[in-house]
Scaffold this motif. Structure first.
Motif: not given
Lengths: 212, 187
Positions: A131, B161, B163
């Motif tokens: 991530s 972000s 992920n």
């Protein structure tokens, strides 16, 4: 004899005198250069100097007034064009302000897509990023937190993680853009076989970055 | 000194007296107008300065064809304004993201226009905040971001972000991206 002597003594004591009937005011000036001449010369010199001074000053004032008048005529002549130019200039500034504001707003120090691609290019094969969290405020404090895993036993994996941090810190591509690169955590994964890491990258404030 | 004395003096020294009178008159004139040159000089300088500014304005506007440049700038500003988002046009604004979704192939899971918070003393425009969450392959995600960065609207990221996508799709190498972004616009 005695009488004569007496007379001589008396004449020595009392000076001779006679009435002075001269009227000095009415007598002519008999000096070589008459006093009137000096008075006149002094008076004329003084008056002439003052007259010249006054005349020069009046000339200067007239000259300045002429200059002012001429300049005012030029101003009068250019007033319309000047007003037009100011109007255009103001309009230009207003429009430029809009473009500047938009430019400042959209100024991208390091677009996320570019950062991800750069990270991908420099990623060692033993390291995997799971991530990436980025924060952009447009000022100092912008950062990216990378979380991932490094394959291998603890000893090897910690060395690889350290090397990766070094790559991020020293690579010319990143050095120009990153202020600091620090490993925040490096822990063994409970499932075993690799280490989990967290690297905090702080970006340089916009405008301070070096061109890479 | 009486009047007759003066007359005597005048008769005796006519040149001296006349020069004296002239000197006195000149002295009075000099005294009364002692600062007139300075005043005139200051005015001349002021007018000269004003003239210089005007001449510079006129010369610059003519030489650099200010009219043409202003017209070009107005044109550019007009184009810029066509790229602005209007906060009250929610459907149109969200359509921008849906169009990006269909163009790039990502899957938008959430897209919201947030409340606009205009800072005091801010400029002409405002940043209209959006929260966007989507999933896609690495290539799709990159394309989505690149289109967003260089797209029609001016954009500024607040947070991004990346992920791995959760669930069964993980094996397919899908990425999940959440981003907070501002698009430049007007209220």
């Amino acid at each position: 004899m005695a009488l004569i002597k007496k007379s001589d003594a008396a004449s020595a004591l009392a000076p001779l005198w006679h009435p002075n009937f001269r009227n000095f005011e009415k007598l002519p000036d008999t000096k070589v250069v008459r006093t009137t001449f000096f008075i006149n010369v002094t008076a004329i010199t003084l008056a002439a100097s003052l007259v010249i001074l006054v005349g020069y000053r009046q000339y200067r004032i007239r000259d300045l007034n002429l200059q002012i008048q001429e300049t005012q005529n030029v101003i009068q002549k250019n007033t319309k064009e000047n007003t037009e130019a100011i109007k255009l200039s103001k309009s230009f500034d207003d429009e430029a302000k809009k473009l500047t504001e938009a430019g400042m707003f959209a100024r991208k120090f390091l677009p996320p897509s570019e950062l991800i691609l750069l990270l991908g290019k420099t990623l060692p094969k033993e390291v995997q990023i799971e991530s990436a969290d980025m924060r952009f405020s447009g000022a100092s404090g912008d950062q990216c937190i990378l979380r991932g895993v490094v394959a291998g036993n603890k000893d090897d994996a910690s060395g690889l993680a350290s090397n990766y941090e070094k790559i991020l810190r020293t690579s010319p591509v990143f050095a120009a853009k990153f202020e600091s690169v620090n490993t925040a955590s490096l822990n063994p994964d409970p499932t075993g076989g690799f280490l989990r890491f967290e690297i905090v990258i702080k970006f340089k404030p916009p405008g301070t970055e070096k061109k890479s | 000194m009486t009047g007759s004395d003066l007359i005597v003096l005048l008769k005796k020294q006519p040149v001296g007296v006349a020069c004296g009178v002239i000197s006195v008159l000149c002295g009075v004139t000099l005294y009364l107008g002692s600062d007139s040159i300075e005043v005139a000089k200051a005015k001349a300088e002021e007018v000269q300065k004003q003239n210089q500014v005007m001449l510079t304005n006129v010369r610059n506007s003519a030489g650099l064809s200010l009219a043409q440049q202003t017209a070009a700038m107005q044109q550019a500003a007009k184009q810029l304004e066509s790229r602005l988002v209007k906060a009250n046009q929610l459907a149109t604004n969200l359509q921008y993201f849906y169009r990006l979704e269909s163009d790039t192939g990502v899957k938008l899971t959430d897209v919201r226009q947030n409340q606009v918070g205009r800072a005091a003393g801010a400029g002409l425009y405002i940043g209209i905040p959006y929260s966007v969450t989507f999933q896609g392959s690495f290539k799709q995600v990159m394309e989505f971001l690149q289109r967003l960065e260089g797209g029609k609207h001016f954009s500024k990221y607040s947070t991004v972000s990346f992920n791995k996508a959760a669930g069964a799709e993980t094996s397919a190498g899908l990425l999940s991206v959440s981003l907070n972004i501002e698009l430049l616009g007007t209220p």
